[in-house]
Design an enzyme around this catalytic site. Structure first.
Site, PDB file in Angstrom:
ATOM      1  N   HIS A 181      -5.033  -2.847 -13.720  1.00 20.18           N
ATOM      2  CA  HIS A 181      -5.759  -2.351 -12.556  1.00 20.18           C
ATOM      3  C   HIS A 181      -5.745  -0.828 -12.498  1.00 20.18           C
ATOM      4  O   HIS A 181      -4.968  -0.162 -13.173  1.00 20.18           O
ATOM      5  CB  HIS A 181      -5.158  -2.932 -11.271  1.00 20.18           C
ATOM      6  N   CYS A 235      -1.790   1.923 -11.518  1.00 18.36           N
ATOM      7  CA  CYS A 235      -0.624   1.103 -11.837  1.00 18.36           C
ATOM      8  C   CYS A 235       0.616   1.992 -11.972  1.00 18.36           C
ATOM      9  O   CYS A 235       0.671   2.867 -12.840  1.00 18.36           O
ATOM     10  CB  CYS A 235      -0.860   0.329 -13.131  1.00 18.36           C
ATOM     11  N   ASP A 265       1.853  -5.607  -9.018  1.00 13.11           N
ATOM     12  CA  ASP A 265       1.343  -4.858  -7.869  1.00 13.11           C
ATOM     13  C   ASP A 265       0.784  -5.802  -6.806  1.00 13.11           C
ATOM     14  O   ASP A 265      -0.002  -6.700  -7.106  1.00 13.11           O
ATOM     15  CB  ASP A 265       0.247  -3.902  -8.351  1.00 13.11           C
ATOM     16  N   CYS A 318      -0.586  -7.725 -13.139  1.00 14.20           N
ATOM     17  CA  CYS A 318       0.482  -6.791 -12.812  1.00 14.20           C
ATOM     18  C   CYS A 318       1.176  -7.274 -11.538  1.00 14.20           C
ATOM     19  O   CYS A 318       0.599  -7.998 -10.718  1.00 14.20           O
ATOM     20  CB  CYS A 318      -0.105  -5.401 -12.608  1.00 14.20           C
TER      21      CYS A 318
END
Length: 533
Positions: free
Chosen positions: A254, A265, A187, A185
């Site tokens: 995650h 997320c 992130d 991701c």
């Protein structure tokens, strides 16, 4: 193209062919005869008397203890790197506050540059400082300039630590994989995925492009697979096409164990199940696309990994004998850590393999068609063992849980990303060649930074970075033009933020070879650095 390699199927080489003894088709006696390589598994170290109490110790949480498979030396090196990188960014705001209090002094320009050189390691744009006597110092523009300069400075000063890349490549080939492609991701809490969480050398990963929610572009990934296979046929890199190896695609989602409803997320509304299900679905689409286009049995394996961003503990979804995965069939490494922290090294390793075997035998909805092939089992075991060091890294330095469980990124990285930056919560990454392509991911990033920066009057720093190939005529010029187009599109998409000075875009380009200098691009396309031609 022969895409019918199967686990355990041995394809005999043509007479006179020099076939390496690697791959899923390698006879068991051949692999057993090969000496065990240290590869990138954690090494045993003697416990230090200065260890801090470890909250994961099962017998006595108050006493110092160390996991028998953790790599203390590597943990110390990674901590020093993380502190150095984050320390550079942490110095920006205190330095600017210092300047704000002196902006009307007669010798402000000289004072400001002395502070910048001492605290930040570089000089500030003199034009901004010279205009401070007319009106208040433009702190937003200055902040953005400091972030962009810090990015380049760290990239230039970061030294690649020698890693056992050749041994890792050999290990992956023995596991049956000639290429590993990871999609995490976007992130920022996953920014240290390769170097920290999985402890893999950079060269061991074919690609690690991040997307919001790990929702990678299937068509683009199929194209990357085609390029990899073509290289095997044309150049025999890393092994020839008849070696019986596979391409491994990994998706990483995650969640937050501390605040699962809010700090998971953002792309999946902090819903762990939705994130895992979406990642698994995208992996199935990728595999099906290749099988539909290049015949059944195309040489692709897939793996789904979840990460608790509060502890960096991973959850590996174990494939069955057909390569299929389930949301209900997995190994929790945080649980493994707690169960093995007081064992000896041999006992801990044994429990890792037993956990994989137990996950493969899970009853109910998660039950699959037997265990994965031996190469996949070895790979999963190694990733789990590597991650034990990262769990201990968090235990030893932050008491088992990061203090910043939410977003705390310093900038948005858009484009090809910086290989030099692999530190947790440092940058929100948007892999994109156009704003239209990466618009949804960029919107998520702006939503995050509206709370981190805009709410406090600070601009959102967007580092636009693309790589070019100097072997291709005109590649650099076209890449610079792409930077300018993307910058203009971002400023148009977020026009109000740009008008208020709450959006700062920096542009850089870089040649493809690892370690190439980062070249800042000015608004007119000029660059302070030029590649050797």
């Amino acid at each position: 193209m022969n895409t019918r390699n199967r686990p355990g199927r041995h394809v005999s080489p043509q007479p006179g062919a020099n076939r390496p003894s690697y791959g899923l088709g390698t006879p068991a006696r051949t692999l057993q005869a090969r000496p065990q390589q240290p590869v990138f598994a954690a090494r045993d170290l003697v416990p230090s008397q200065k260890s801090a109490p470890n909250p994961a110790c099962a017998t006595d949480p108050a006493r110092p203890c160390r996991h028998p498979l953790s790599n203390e030396l590597e943990n110390r090196r990674l901590l020093a790197h993380e502190q150095a990188v984050k320390g550079r960014f942490a110095a920006i705001i205190p330095a600017l506050k210092h300047l704000a209090a002196q902006q009307h002094e007669a010798d402000f320009l000289e004072r400001a540059q002395r502070v910048a050189r001492a605290d930040l390691g570089f000089e500030l744009p003199s034009g901004i400082l010279e205009d401070a006597w007319i009106a208040n110092l433009d702190m937003r523009t200055l902040y953005g300039a400091c972030v962009m300069h810090t990015i380049r400075l760290i990239a230039e000063q970061t030294q690649a630590v020698p890693q056992n890349s050749d041994e890792v490549t050999s290990f992956l080939l023995d596991c049956g994989y000639h290429a590993v492609d990871i999609t995490p991701c976007s992130d920022g809490r996953l920014k240290g995925l390769v170097r920290y969480i999985l402890r893999l050398p950079d060269d061991a990963v074919r690609s690690r492009k991040a997307y919001a929610g790990a929702m990678f572009d299937v068509e683009a990934n199929v194209k990357r697979w085609i390029e990899t296979e073509l290289m095997r046929y044309r150049e025999g890199q890393p092994v020839t096409a008849d070696a019986g190896t596979r391409y491994l695609k990994i998706v990483v989602y995650h969640w937050s164990s501390s605040d699962p409803a809010h700090e998971g997320c953002a792309a999946h509304h902090s819903n762990e199940r939705d994130a895992a299900e979406a990642g698994l679905g995208r992996l199935r689409e990728f595999r099906q696309a290749i099988e539909n286009s290049f015949c059944c049995g195309a040489s692709v394996d897939t793996l789904l990994i979840g990460i608790d961003t509060d502890t960096d503990g991973i959850k590996v979804h174990v494939p069955d004998a057909d390569g299929e995965m389930s949301l209900y069939r997995w190994v929790s490494n945080l649980t493994l850590y707690k169960e093995t922290v007081n064992d000896d090294a041999s006992g801990a390793r044994l429990k890792v393999y037993q956990a994989i075997q137990a996950a493969s035998a899970t009853n109910g909805w998660g039950k699959g068609n037997g265990e994965p092939h031996e190469g996949m089992r070895r790979l999963i075991a190694t990733l789990l063992i590597n991650n034990l060091s990262q769990i201990e890294y968090v235990c030893g330095n932050w008491g088992g849980r990061y203090p910043d469980i939410g977003h705390n990124e310093r900038f948005i990285s858009l484009g090809d990303g910086f290989e030099e930056f692999q530190v947790r919560n440092l940058a929100y990454f948007v892999y994109s060649h156009t704003v239209e392509e990466g618009g949804p991911d960029l919107d998520v990033g702006l939503q995050i930074f509206s709370k981190l920066n805009v709410l406090h009057g600070l601009p959102v720093p967007v580092a636009i970075h693309f790589r070019y190939d100097r072997r291709v005529p005109g590649s650099r010029e076209r890449t610079v033009e792409r930077c300018q187009r993307v910058k203009a599109a971002i400023e148009a998409r977020y026009a109000e933020l740009h008008r208020q000075g709450l959006l700062v875009c920096g542009m850089t380009v870089q040649d493809k070879p690892s370690g190439s200098p980062i070249e800042p691009v000015e608004a007119n396309g000029a660059s302070a650095l030029r590649s050797a031609r």
